[in-house]
Design a protein around this motif. Structure first.
Motif, PDB file in Angstrom:
ATOM      1  N   MET A  52     -41.528  -7.010  -8.901  1.00  0.00           N
ATOM      2  CA  MET A  52     -40.836  -7.046 -10.375  1.00  0.00           C
ATOM      3  C   MET A  52     -39.405  -7.729  -9.565  1.00  0.00           C
ATOM      4  O   MET A  52     -38.938  -7.308  -8.726  1.00  0.00           O
ATOM      5  N   LYS A  53     -39.006  -8.737 -10.303  1.00  0.00           N
ATOM      6  CA  LYS A  53     -37.754  -9.434  -9.724  1.00  0.00           C
ATOM      7  C   LYS A  53     -36.555  -8.820  -9.481  1.00  0.00           C
ATOM      8  O   LYS A  53     -35.789  -8.898  -8.754  1.00  0.00           O
ATOM      9  N   GLU A  54     -36.342  -7.726 -10.322  1.00  0.00           N
ATOM     10  CA  GLU A  54     -35.260  -6.920 -10.524  1.00  0.00           C
ATOM     11  C   GLU A  54     -35.457  -5.539  -9.506  1.00  0.00           C
ATOM     12  O   GLU A  54     -34.336  -5.085  -9.575  1.00  0.00           O
ATOM     13  N   ARG A  55     -36.372  -5.660  -8.856  1.00  0.00           N
ATOM     14  CA  ARG A  55     -36.539  -4.317  -7.971  1.00  0.00           C
ATOM     15  C   ARG A  55     -37.166  -4.693  -6.606  1.00  0.00           C
ATOM     16  O   ARG A  55     -37.942  -5.735  -6.499  1.00  0.00           O
ATOM     17  N   SER A  56     -36.712  -3.757  -5.706  1.00  0.00           N
ATOM     18  CA  SER A  56     -37.436  -3.901  -4.276  1.00  0.00           C
ATOM     19  C   SER A  56     -39.000  -3.721  -4.442  1.00  0.00           C
ATOM     20  O   SER A  56     -39.462  -3.248  -5.584  1.00  0.00           O
ATOM     21  N   ASP A  57     -39.835  -4.329  -3.501  1.00  0.00           N
ATOM     22  CA  ASP A  57     -41.235  -4.012  -3.554  1.00  0.00           C
ATOM     23  C   ASP A  57     -41.380  -2.473  -3.533  1.00  0.00           C
ATOM     24  O   ASP A  57     -42.250  -1.922  -4.332  1.00  0.00           O
ATOM     25  N   GLN A  63     -42.101   2.637  -9.733  1.00  0.00           N
ATOM     26  CA  GLN A  63     -42.359   2.321 -11.102  1.00  0.00           C
ATOM     27  C   GLN A  63     -43.648   2.194 -11.664  1.00  0.00           C
ATOM     28  O   GLN A  63     -43.923   2.711 -12.757  1.00  0.00           O
ATOM     29  N   GLU A  64     -44.731   1.387 -11.139  1.00  0.00           N
ATOM     30  CA  GLU A  64     -46.096   1.653 -11.234  1.00  0.00           C
ATOM     31  C   GLU A  64     -46.525   2.815 -11.446  1.00  0.00           C
ATOM     32  O   GLU A  64     -47.485   3.321 -12.452  1.00  0.00           O
ATOM     33  N   ALA A  65     -46.136   3.518 -10.457  1.00  0.00           N
ATOM     34  CA  ALA A  65     -46.846   5.158 -10.424  1.00  0.00           C
ATOM     35  C   ALA A  65     -46.245   5.691 -11.586  1.00  0.00           C
ATOM     36  O   ALA A  65     -46.944   6.371 -12.246  1.00  0.00           O
TER      37      ALA A  65
END
Length: 185
Positions: A52-57, A63-65
């Protein structure tokens, strides 16, 4: 005149990269790993998605979890490792994708989340989780993370993923069934 290294790489030849969370709770003999079913093939996987562009990996993996399993937790800043799998595209084609896996110590579970009802969730022992996933590299990551060993006879060959034709056929069958149901109303 450019040399061979200047040649643009075709999009289909590029390996795409995703991020994933390996949700865990407990310790020692009580350690458990959460697996989720994939939406299309219903096989066991870990929560994953595109960066996600606005988040670190690591934040994107967390977020996916949450989106796929309703989990909160503490995400590791460095990946445990990576694995590859074939991503089935909507067109029915398959593309190789590399996935960076981040350990997620689960501290909470929500009663509702964005993909609730679309996936099955199952807490498993590390051995069950390792044997439940299809990708050998992911199996090895789970085993390494949990510090367990799988006897050779308990390492079955992974179930084959559906072919692009099978995926397209199933999608067509579902659409025809849905249209037939509407027409009969």
């Amino acid at each position: 005149m450019g040399n061979v290294t200047d040649k643009p790489v075709k999009q289909a030849e590029k390996k795409r990269r995703q991020v994933a969370a390996l949700p865990w709770r407990g310790s020692g003999a009580d350690l458990q790993i959460l697996l989720v079913s994939s939406r299309e093939t219903k096989r066991w996987v870990i929560p994953k998605g595109w960066p996600m562009k606005e988040r670190s990996d690591p934040a994107a993996a967390a977020q996916e979890a949450f989106e796929e399993a309703g989990l909160d937790g503490v995400i590791a800043e460095q990946p445990l490792g990576e694995y590859e799998y074939l991503k089935r595209l909507k067109s029915g084609a398959a593309r190789k994708v590399k996935v960076d896996v981040y350990a997620l110590e689960v501290t909470g579970e929500h009663a509702t989340w964005p993909e609730k009802g679309q996936r099955t969730l199952q807490w498993m022992s590390p051995v069950e989780a390792a044997l439940g996933v299809q990708e050998p590299e992911l199996r090895d990551l789970i085993v390494g993370f949990a510090g367990v060993e799988l006897p050779t006879e308990e390492r079955p060959a992974p179930a084959r993923a559906p072919t692009p034709v099978k995926v397209a056929w199933n999608r067509l069958r579902r659409r025809v069934t849905a249209l037939w149901g509407r027409a009969r109303r």
